[in-house]
Scaffold this active site. Structure first.
Site, mmCIF file in Angstrom:
data_model
loop_
_atom_site.group_PDB
_atom_site.id
_atom_site.type_symbol
_atom_site.label_atom_id
_atom_site.label_comp_id
_atom_site.label_asym_id
_atom_site.label_seq_id
_atom_site.Cartn_x
_atom_site.Cartn_y
_atom_site.Cartn_z
ATOM 1 N N LYS A 1 -4.533 -0.199 5.697
ATOM 2 C CA LYS A 1 -5.473 0.918 5.840
ATOM 3 C C LYS A 1 -6.876 0.350 5.981
ATOM 4 C CE LYS A 1 -6.078 5.437 5.954
ATOM 5 N NZ LYS A 1 -5.542 6.276 7.045
ATOM 6 N N ASP B 1 -0.400 5.332 7.466
ATOM 7 C CA ASP B 1 0.055 6.695 7.742
ATOM 8 C C ASP B 1 0.785 6.769 9.072
ATOM 9 O OD1 ASP B 1 -2.658 5.961 8.155
ATOM 10 O OD2 ASP B 1 -3.179 7.973 8.806
ATOM 11 N N ASP C 1 10.776 2.807 -0.077
ATOM 12 C CA ASP C 1 11.586 3.976 -0.446
ATOM 13 C C ASP C 1 11.815 4.885 0.754
ATOM 14 O OD1 ASP C 1 11.677 3.039 -3.004
ATOM 15 O OD2 ASP C 1 10.885 4.850 -3.950
ATOM 16 N N TYR D 1 -1.639 -1.839 -8.235
ATOM 17 C CA TYR D 1 -0.799 -2.017 -9.420
ATOM 18 C C TYR D 1 -1.286 -3.171 -10.300
ATOM 19 C CZ TYR D 1 2.567 1.091 -7.107
ATOM 20 O OH TYR D 1 3.183 2.159 -6.513
ATOM 21 N N ASP E 1 5.603 -0.058 -1.924
ATOM 22 C CA ASP E 1 6.369 0.787 -2.830
ATOM 23 C C ASP E 1 6.797 2.069 -2.121
ATOM 24 O OD1 ASP E 1 7.541 1.830 -5.086
ATOM 25 O OD2 ASP E 1 5.695 2.069 -6.224
#
Length: 348
Positions: free
Chosen positions: A203, A236, A264, A156, A260
């Site tokens: 990751k 993941d 959620d 971002y 982000d």
């Protein structure tokens, strides 16, 4: 039935959402004395849920003066966003604020409103508690975790360009300064709030340099907190583990994009974004609390919007200001109302 639900709510208040501090404030405030907070009502349902918060604050006698700020309808060249310099200066002046949902037109060439606030104010940590609410049944009844998201860089960073027609390059920025800062925040949050484990989500098996630097910084910070358990989980796998057994997690810290998504996901475990509070914290305790759900223009003005997320975010604001008694009164009344089950908005 009501007694058992309210008893459960009492347990929740003493455990899952016991008062938790964000970070030491770098500015003075005496509890019980008036203070001024910036208020962004936002778009869509934002103004009406902001009005609900103001009514609740008035009912409990909260000594808060609101400096209401509206974003512009054209981009401010000083910020390249609808968020103006004056909007930012209000938060910098008062050091505390509350924000309703904001809408940014997609693909119009100017910065997201939320991204502008976070980057310009250097709100480096997004803190989102997720907890099961007695009386509101979801698939899980034992969720009690906190996601801490690095808020200023990663994917971002806003650095992207078209290399040649049809090929776009978007840069992911990870720095030692930002990674160490958010890791320090996560471990201190855990230590200050009697939480026992910090999980770094990454990751690094693929992005060996970028995410490798992030977890290296987390490992270095961990050495200062020998009493806090530490683990690293690939993003993941973290998503899969969260939906299998969210109770195994306590505090999760991660770079911007993963945060982000996962924050959620965690909200979905406990009923959705309409129930989830959130805080953005910066240097010396500057903080902007927010409802992270959308603007829901389809129900705006119909008295159907759920104010819980913004109300519980305002509770985080009060706790940050040391107004713990007032915060507890609002929090307990909110939980008791949900537990009673008599008054529910359409979304619930």
């Amino acid at each position: 039935m009501r007694r058992s639900l309210l008893g459960a709510a009492s347990v929740l208040r003493s455990n899952a959402i016991a008062p938790e501090s964000l970070v030491s404030r770098g500015f003075a405030h005496t509890p019980g004395q008036p203070f001024t907070a910036t208020l962004f009502p936002g778009d869509g349902i934002g103004p009406e849920i902001a009005e609900s918060v103001k009514k609740v604050f008035s009912a409990v006698g909260a000594s808060v003066q609101w400096d209401e700020q509206r974003v512009g309808t054209t981009a401010d060249p000083r910020t390249n966003s609808f968020v103006s310099r004056e909007n930012l200066d209000s938060v910098l002046k008062h050091r505390i604020g509350l924000k309703g949902p904001m809408a940014t037109p997609i693909g119009k060439g100017h910065r997201s409103l939320n991204l502008t606030l976070r980057k310009e104010l250097q709100l480096f940590a997004n803190v989102r508690p997720c907890f099961s609410i007695p009386g509101y049944k979801t698939r899980y009844d034992n969720v009690n975790l906190v996601t801490i998201r690095e808020n200023t860089e990663g994917e971002y960073s806003g650095l992207e360009h078209e290399v040649v027609p049809g090929v776009v390059e978007s840069l992911k920025i990870i720095t030692r300064v930002a990674s160490t800062r958010v890791a320090e925040y996560a471990f201190k949050y855990a230590a200050d709030n009697n939480r026992h484990k910090v999980t770094a989500v990454h990751k690094a098996n693929i992005m060996k340099m970028a995410d490798g630097l992030f977890i290296k910084c987390c490992r270095e910070v961990k050495e200062k907190y020998p009493d806090i358990q530490y683990e690293e989980v690939i993003v993941d796998n973290a998503c899969m583990q969260l939906v299998k057994n969210p109770a195994q997690f306590d505090v999760l810290v991660m770079p911007n994009l993963y945060g982000d998504i996962i924050s959620d996901l965690c909200a979905g475990l406990v009923g959705g974004l309409g129930l989830t509070p959130s805080a953005n914290v910066g240097h010396m305790g500057l903080a902007l609390m927010e409802a992270v759900h959308g603007t829901a223009p389809d129900i705006a003005g119909q008295d159907k919007a759920n104010p819980t997320a913004l109300l519980m975010s305002s509770v985080m604001m009060l706790r940050h200001m040391g107004e713990n008694d007032m915060a507890s009164r609002i929090q307990n009344a909110t939980l008791d109302t949900i537990a009673e089950g008599k008054y529910r908005c359409v979304a619930m």
